[in-house]
Motif scaffolding. Structure first.
Motif, short mmCIF file in Angstrom:
data_model
loop_
_atom_site.label_atom_id
_atom_site.label_comp_id
_atom_site.label_asym_id
_atom_site.label_seq_id
_atom_site.Cartn_x
_atom_site.Cartn_y
_atom_site.Cartn_z
N VAL A 89 0.83 -1.20 0.00
CA VAL A 89 0.00 0.00 0.00
C VAL A 89 0.87 1.25 0.00
CG1 VAL A 89 -1.80 1.25 1.23
CG2 VAL A 89 -1.83 -1.25 1.19
N ALA A 90 1.93 1.23 0.80
CA ALA A 90 2.85 2.36 0.86
C ALA A 90 3.51 2.64 -0.48
CB ALA A 90 3.91 2.12 1.93
N GLU A 91 3.74 1.60 -1.27
CA GLU A 91 4.36 1.78 -2.59
C GLU A 91 3.48 2.68 -3.48
OE1 GLU A 91 7.22 0.83 -3.84
OE2 GLU A 91 7.93 -0.92 -2.70
N LEU A 92 2.17 2.48 -3.43
CA LEU A 92 1.28 3.32 -4.23
C LEU A 92 1.33 4.77 -3.75
CD1 LEU A 92 -0.90 3.87 -6.32
CD2 LEU A 92 -2.60 3.00 -4.67
N ALA A 93 1.31 4.96 -2.43
CA ALA A 93 1.39 6.31 -1.90
C ALA A 93 2.69 6.99 -2.30
CB ALA A 93 1.25 6.28 -0.38
N ALA A 94 3.79 6.25 -2.27
CA ALA A 94 5.09 6.82 -2.64
C ALA A 94 5.06 7.32 -4.08
CB ALA A 94 6.19 5.78 -2.46
N TRP A 95 4.49 6.54 -4.97
CA TRP A 95 4.41 6.97 -6.38
C TRP A 95 3.56 8.23 -6.52
CZ3 TRP A 95 0.36 7.32 -9.95
CH2 TRP A 95 0.76 7.60 -11.27
N LEU A 96 2.43 8.26 -5.85
CA LEU A 96 1.54 9.42 -5.95
C LEU A 96 2.19 10.69 -5.40
CD1 LEU A 96 -1.86 7.80 -4.93
CD2 LEU A 96 -1.32 8.80 -7.16
N LEU A 97 3.05 10.54 -4.40
CA LEU A 97 3.73 11.70 -3.82
C LEU A 97 4.96 12.11 -4.61
CD1 LEU A 97 3.52 10.71 -0.04
CD2 LEU A 97 2.15 12.45 -1.21
N SER A 98 5.38 11.29 -5.54
CA SER A 98 6.62 11.54 -6.26
C SER A 98 6.40 12.39 -7.49
CB SER A 98 7.25 10.20 -6.67
OG SER A 98 6.61 9.68 -7.83
N ASP A 99 7.51 12.78 -8.12
CA ASP A 99 7.44 13.56 -9.35
C ASP A 99 7.11 12.70 -10.56
OD1 ASP A 99 8.01 15.83 -7.94
OD2 ASP A 99 10.17 15.76 -8.33
N ARG A 100 6.90 11.39 -10.36
CA ARG A 100 6.41 10.53 -11.44
C ARG A 100 4.91 10.71 -11.66
NH1 ARG A 100 9.96 6.09 -12.29
NH2 ARG A 100 12.08 6.86 -11.93
N ALA A 101 4.24 11.39 -10.72
CA ALA A 101 2.77 11.51 -10.78
C ALA A 101 2.35 12.98 -10.84
CB ALA A 101 2.15 10.82 -9.58
N THR A 102 3.10 13.80 -11.53
CA THR A 102 2.89 15.25 -11.46
C THR A 102 1.57 15.73 -12.06
OG1 THR A 102 4.26 15.41 -13.47
CG2 THR A 102 5.33 15.87 -11.34
N VAL A 103 0.90 14.92 -12.86
CA VAL A 103 -0.38 15.34 -13.42
C VAL A 103 -1.55 14.57 -12.80
CG1 VAL A 103 -0.59 13.76 -15.40
CG2 VAL A 103 -1.41 16.13 -15.62
N VAL A 104 -1.26 13.78 -11.79
CA VAL A 104 -2.31 12.99 -11.13
C VAL A 104 -2.80 13.75 -9.91
CG1 VAL A 104 -2.90 10.78 -10.06
CG2 VAL A 104 -1.20 10.86 -11.90
N THR A 105 -4.06 14.17 -9.94
CA THR A 105 -4.67 14.82 -8.80
C THR A 105 -6.17 14.61 -8.85
OG1 THR A 105 -4.63 16.82 -7.43
CG2 THR A 105 -5.04 17.13 -9.79
N GLY A 106 -6.78 14.52 -7.67
CA GLY A 106 -8.22 14.26 -7.61
C GLY A 106 -8.59 12.81 -7.84
N ALA A 107 -7.61 11.92 -7.81
CA ALA A 107 -7.88 10.50 -8.04
C ALA A 107 -8.11 9.77 -6.72
CB ALA A 107 -6.70 9.85 -8.77
N ILE A 108 -9.04 8.83 -6.74
CA ILE A 108 -9.27 7.93 -5.62
C ILE A 108 -8.95 6.53 -6.14
CG2 ILE A 108 -10.89 7.10 -3.88
CD1 ILE A 108 -10.37 10.10 -3.67
N ILE A 109 -7.79 6.01 -5.77
CA ILE A 109 -7.25 4.83 -6.45
C ILE A 109 -7.40 3.59 -5.57
CG2 ILE A 109 -5.18 3.80 -7.46
CD1 ILE A 109 -4.20 6.60 -8.07
N PRO A 110 -8.07 2.56 -6.07
CA PRO A 110 -8.19 1.31 -5.29
C PRO A 110 -6.90 0.53 -5.28
CG PRO A 110 -9.24 1.06 -7.43
CD PRO A 110 -8.81 2.49 -7.34
N ILE A 111 -6.61 -0.08 -4.14
CA ILE A 111 -5.50 -1.03 -4.03
C ILE A 111 -5.99 -2.16 -3.16
CG2 ILE A 111 -4.49 0.45 -2.21
CD1 ILE A 111 -1.72 -0.75 -3.15
N ASP A 112 -6.68 -3.11 -3.81
CA ASP A 112 -7.50 -4.08 -3.08
C ASP A 112 -7.46 -5.49 -3.67
OD1 ASP A 112 -9.02 -3.88 -5.41
OD2 ASP A 112 -10.50 -2.55 -4.49
N GLY A 113 -6.45 -5.77 -4.49
CA GLY A 113 -6.34 -7.12 -5.04
C GLY A 113 -7.49 -7.50 -5.95
N GLY A 114 -8.22 -6.50 -6.47
CA GLY A 114 -9.34 -6.75 -7.36
C GLY A 114 -10.67 -6.91 -6.66
N ALA A 115 -10.70 -6.76 -5.34
CA ALA A 115 -11.93 -6.99 -4.58
C ALA A 115 -13.05 -6.02 -4.95
CB ALA A 115 -11.66 -6.91 -3.08
N GLY A 116 -12.69 -4.84 -5.39
CA GLY A 116 -13.71 -3.84 -5.72
C GLY A 116 -14.10 -3.84 -7.18
N ALA A 117 -13.53 -4.75 -7.96
CA ALA A 117 -13.80 -4.77 -9.40
C ALA A 117 -15.20 -5.33 -9.69
CB ALA A 117 -12.75 -5.62 -10.10
#
Length: 274
Positions: A246-274
């Motif tokens: 879970v922390a890996e996803l947060a790290a990417w979102l906080l990094s400069d690799r995600a500079t145009v990503v904002t307002g997203a609510i991103i699931p990280i649930d092993g497909g449970a919410g699909a």
């Protein structure tokens, strides 16, 4: 429904390897992590420091925080601890002020808070105390933290915020109605903050973990036996996440690799919410 989790549980570990080689994803960034004494928050502290961040870890559990700071420093990272009570607005603001005192800026913040309902069960049996606790920890605390973090980021020219929500916020949640309701409200203010603060260069995103191998799951299992088996059975990957995943996803979102990503609510649930 499955809540996100924010407490460590050694006997619910994921079966897949979650180790990754640091690549300097957060090099040079000052990052505040709330709820950092265990679970997802503690995993984030270790990971973010390994990825080059200067981390400030915040929680009520000062002993656990100091132990984590010692561990991170021993591994060559840069870390400090600050006491923060998510139920106390002045404590939250004081923690952000402490980041300013230590480093003069704030580049990123990862906000965690996961009080579970004291008594899981139907809506009509949910107590006023449960509702109040969920409001304080899973909604108002984030609101207070976000606004304080934003002000410090704005003064520094921008930044990024990630809020930890829950798969339980994305649909009806009969087992944890108060928890789910406040996490859904958190999704709403995350999206609103993203739109409101974009002109100032502050990105705001949310993540919605599913079952994560932490002590919070153990608490729910103790109250409602069979929860763990149901989580695993309802997850296409067949297992819960490790907190570091879970922390890996947060790290990417906080990094400069995600500079145009904002307002997203991103699931990280092993497909449970699909």
């Amino acid at each position: 429904m499955t809540p996100n989790t924010d407490n460590t549980s050694s006997d619910r570990t994921a079966t897949a390897s979650t180790a990754s080689t640091p690549i300097g994803l957060l090099t040079g960034k000052v990052v505040l992590i709330t709820g950092a004494s265990r679970g997802i928050g503690a995993a984030a502290g270790r990971l973010f420091a390994a990825e080059g961040a200067t981390v400030v870890l915040a929680s009520r559990s000062t002993g656990a925080l100091q132990q984590l700071v010692t561990e991170i420093r021993a591994d060559g990272g840069v870390a400090d601890a600050v006491t923060m009570d998510l139920a106390d607005r002045s404590s939250i603001r004081a923690a952000v002020d402490r980041v300013d005192e230590l480093h003069g800026r704030l580049d990123a913040a990862f906000n965690n808070g996961a009080a579970i309902q004291r008594q899981p069960g139907p809506l009509d049996t949910t107590s006023d105390d449960d509702i109040e606790e969920q409001f304080e920890v899973n909604f108002r605390a984030h609101w207070t933290a976000m606004t304080a973090e934003y002000e410090l980021m704005r003064r520094g020219g921008g930044g990024a915020i990630v809020n930890t929500s829950s798969i339980g916020s994305r649909r009806a949640n009969p087992a944890l109605p108060a928890y789910g309701a406040m996490k859904r409200a958190l999704n709403s203010i995350t999206e609103t903050a993203a739109v409101t603060w974009a002109p100032q260069g502050v990105r705001v995103n949310g993540i919605t973990p599913g079952g994560t191998a932490t002590e919070m799951i153990d608490t729910w299992e103790a109250a409602t036996p069979g929860v763990v088996a149901r989580i695993n059975a309802s997850t296409p990957l067949g297992r819960m996440a490790d907190p570091r995943e879970v922390a890996e996803l947060a790290a990417w979102l906080l990094s400069d690799r995600a500079t145009v990503v904002t307002g997203a609510i991103i699931p990280i649930d092993g497909g449970a919410g699909a």
